[in-house]
Design a protein around this motif. Structure first.
Motif, PDB file in Angstrom:
ATOM      1  N   ARG A  74       8.208   9.143  10.870  1.00 17.56           N
ATOM      2  CA  ARG A  74       7.085   8.219  11.004  1.00 17.56           C
ATOM      3  C   ARG A  74       5.772   8.961  11.224  1.00 17.56           C
ATOM      4  NH1 ARG A  74       9.258   3.498  14.999  1.00 17.56           N
ATOM      5  NH2 ARG A  74       7.071   2.880  14.883  1.00 17.56           N
TER       6      ARG A  74
ATOM      7  N   MET B 278      -0.496   5.092   5.946  1.00 20.28           N
ATOM      8  CA  MET B 278       0.893   5.529   6.048  1.00 20.28           C
ATOM      9  C   MET B 278       1.537   5.476   4.674  1.00 20.28           C
ATOM     10  SD  MET B 278       3.666   4.210   8.855  1.00 20.28           S
ATOM     11  CE  MET B 278       5.095   5.192   9.302  1.00 20.28           C
TER      12      MET B 278
ATOM     13  N   ASN C  69       4.563  10.853   7.941  1.00 27.39           N
ATOM     14  CA  ASN C  69       4.088   9.959   6.883  1.00 27.39           C
ATOM     15  C   ASN C  69       2.808   9.225   7.272  1.00 27.39           C
ATOM     16  OD1 ASN C  69       6.124  10.561   5.073  1.00 27.39           O
ATOM     17  ND2 ASN C  69       7.485   8.959   5.829  1.00 27.39           N
ATOM     18  N   SER C  70       2.246   9.552   8.435  1.00 29.34           N
ATOM     19  CA  SER C  70       1.045   8.882   8.923  1.00 29.34           C
ATOM     20  C   SER C  70      -0.197   9.716   8.622  1.00 29.34           C
ATOM     21  CB  SER C  70       1.147   8.633  10.437  1.00 29.34           C
ATOM     22  OG  SER C  70       2.256   7.802  10.742  1.00 29.34           O
ATOM     23  N   TYR C  71      -1.299   9.006   8.378  1.00 24.97           N
ATOM     24  CA  TYR C  71      -2.578   9.638   8.072  1.00 24.97           C
ATOM     25  C   TYR C  71      -3.667   9.004   8.922  1.00 24.97           C
ATOM     26  CZ  TYR C  71      -0.748  11.783   3.762  1.00 24.97           C
ATOM     27  OH  TYR C  71      -0.037  12.529   2.858  1.00 24.97           O
TER      28      TYR C  71
ATOM     29  N   TYR D 211       8.894   0.094  10.740  1.00 22.63           N
ATOM     30  CA  TYR D 211       8.106   0.999   9.890  1.00 22.63           C
ATOM     31  C   TYR D 211       6.950   0.244   9.228  1.00 22.63           C
ATOM     32  CZ  TYR D 211       7.409   5.004   6.761  1.00 22.63           C
ATOM     33  OH  TYR D 211       6.892   6.089   6.103  1.00 22.63           O
TER      34      TYR D 211
ATOM     35  N   GLY E 245      -6.764   4.439   9.390  1.00 21.78           N
ATOM     36  CA  GLY E 245      -5.474   5.100   9.280  1.00 21.78           C
ATOM     37  C   GLY E 245      -4.731   4.657   8.044  1.00 21.78           C
TER      38      GLY E 245
ATOM     39  N   GLN F 144       4.141  -0.526  11.706  1.00 18.36           N
ATOM     40  CA  GLN F 144       3.291   0.627  12.013  1.00 18.36           C
ATOM     41  C   GLN F 144       2.292   0.878  10.883  1.00 18.36           C
ATOM     42  OE1 GLN F 144       5.249   4.264  13.308  1.00 18.36           O
ATOM     43  NE2 GLN F 144       3.653   5.518  12.385  1.00 18.36           N
ATOM     44  N   ARG F 145       2.735   0.738   9.632  1.00 16.99           N
ATOM     45  CA  ARG F 145       1.823   0.937   8.499  1.00 16.99           C
ATOM     46  C   ARG F 145       0.706  -0.098   8.525  1.00 16.99           C
ATOM     47  NH1 ARG F 145       4.505   2.396   3.207  1.00 16.99           N
ATOM     48  NH2 ARG F 145       5.768   0.540   3.604  1.00 16.99           N
TER      49      ARG F 145
ATOM     50  N   LEU G 262      -1.819   0.777  11.352  1.00 13.70           N
ATOM     51  CA  LEU G 262      -2.628   1.947  11.031  1.00 13.70           C
ATOM     52  C   LEU G 262      -3.713   1.603  10.013  1.00 13.70           C
ATOM     53  CD1 LEU G 262      -0.033   4.871  10.816  1.00 13.70           C
ATOM     54  CD2 LEU G 262      -1.991   4.711  12.358  1.00 13.70           C
TER      55      LEU G 262
END
Length: 405
Positions: free
Chosen positions: A214, A177, A217-219, A158, A175, A161-162, A165
């Motif tokens: 996941r 998160m 919670n992603s932007y 997790y 991006g 990934q943040r 992004l």
């Protein structure tokens, strides 16, 4: 979160090549032909990857040399150099992506995490060899340690990934998160135990739940990704994959058993003398080759069996994913997935790892060809958002899963 409307998506323009990557102007955006597999709702715009294999080797070989000379410490900067190239060679609607992460950030994350991991490991060894404790208590300590490592592996996924992004830019918009990696890690570990208790029957449901978290919670900028994934559409292909793996293992066991029995008989190995057998060079070579071939065949079996399941998952995600008024589609097929994974496995194995740039190049082409944006990109209401950015990158993931990219 405060949107900055000055950074609203503007009409397509051509990015000037940066001084460090010297990327040429991106090729025109692809407009894939409609197919029954694709979701309706607007024009389809494909990603474009125009990297060159020779340029990848120009990054890979120096990275490999410096990683060896620095006893793997350079791998953080090596991974950053590779990502910057791959991002800069990928474009959407005529504009290239940019990776802004640094090797120093990744190394800092590693320095934060690794000493704790090393001290924990050394403590276990000290307890095992330096103290006379009850074997049952030692077993409990080892089980707890295993659970902790298992939990931190989920947390690392997790957090990584943040980080990626927040270090990815497109048209100046990055991006982001939200959410807690620690909470998601707890949920992931709980779902993993649930899957184990059900003999993996709950795995598709748990995978969809974790993947939904996941995604949701992603932007990208101030646009929040949304997806309500369901496991129902993927269960049939999952059961078929399990049956294929079980049946394939039975057939492989019988075939390899007969083959290796014939090989051992040909070399006249004497199994009544284990010590002499272990000292036999021929036996060690044959055994090693047998294990490698068996593992490779099993990996290929799993890839082929689960390729249809992977297609079902990809289509479910594409059908349910929304981002700032845009939707997504995929023309991926089981044949394409088999070709990618089987080809990459064989390339890496038979080149002893030196074919890794070829595998990366094939993977980028695969992703670009099988991910499509549906809708009017120029009319999308996506702006910059001030989401928090982690200062250190992927240290926990480096401790448990170095990865490729």
């Amino acid at each position: 979160m405060t949107p900055d409307h000055s950074l609203r998506i503007q009409p397509t323009r051509t990015n000037a090549p940066s001084s460090d990557t010297l990327s040429p102007p991106p090729p025109p955006p692809t407009v894939p032909s409609p197919s029954p597999i694709l979701a309706a709702g607007g024009p389809h715009t494909g990603f474009v990857y125009d990297g060159k294999l020779g340029e990848l080797y120009g990054i890979f070989l120096p990275n490999l040399l410096w990683t060896i000379l620095t006893l793997t410490v350079f791998r953080f900067w090596a991974k950053t150099r590779m990502r910057r190239y791959l991002w800069s060679r990928t474009s959407l609607n005529g504009d290239r992506f940019e990776y802004t992460g640094t090797g120093g950030e990744m190394f800092l994350g590693f320095l934060i995490v690794m000493p704790v991991y090393v001290l924990f490991f050394l403590g276990l060894q000290a307890v095992h060899y330096g103290f006379d404790i009850n074997p049952a208590a030692l077993f409990v300590v080892q089980i707890v340690a295993g659970f902790l490592v298992f939990y931190l592996t989920f947390v690392a996924q997790y957090a990584a990934q943040r980080y990626r992004l927040t270090r990815t830019l497109w048209r100046g918009i990055r991006g982001g998160m939200t959410g807690s990696a620690w909470s998601w890690g707890s949920k992931g570990m709980l779902f993993a135990f649930l899957s184990g208790l059900t003999l993996s029957l709950a795995w598709p449901w748990t995978q969809m739940q974790l993947l939904s978290d996941r995604i949701n919670n992603s932007y990208f900028g101030d646009a929040k990704a949304q997806a309500d994934l369901k496991s129902g559409p993927v269960y049939v292909t999952y059961f078929v994959a399990i049956l294929c793996v079980v049946g394939g293992l039975v057939i492989m066991t019988m075939a390899f058993g007969a083959l290796f029995a014939a090989i051992y008989k040909w070399f006249e190995f004497d199994f009544s003398d284990p010590i002499a057998l272990q000292q036999s060079t021929e036996f060690m070579i044959v055994s090693t080759v047998s294990v490698v071939i068996g593992y490779l065949c099993f990996a290929l079996l799993v890839v082929v069996a689960f390729s249809f399941y992977q297609v079902a998952v990809a289509r479910e995600v594409a059908a349910k994913l929304h981002l700032g008024g845009l939707r997504f589609a995929t023309p991926v097929t089981a044949g394409r997935i088999m070709g990618r994974y089987v080809g990459n496995i064989l390339i890496i194995v038979f080149t002893l790892g030196f074919g890794l740039p070829i595998a990366i190049h094939r993977t980028m082409l695969f992703l670009a060809a099988n991910i499509e944006v549906v809708g009017e990109i120029e009319g999308s209401d996506i702006t910059h958002a001030n989401l928090p950015r982690p200062k250190a990158g992927e240290g926990l993931l480096e401790a448990f899963d170095p990865g490729i990219l």
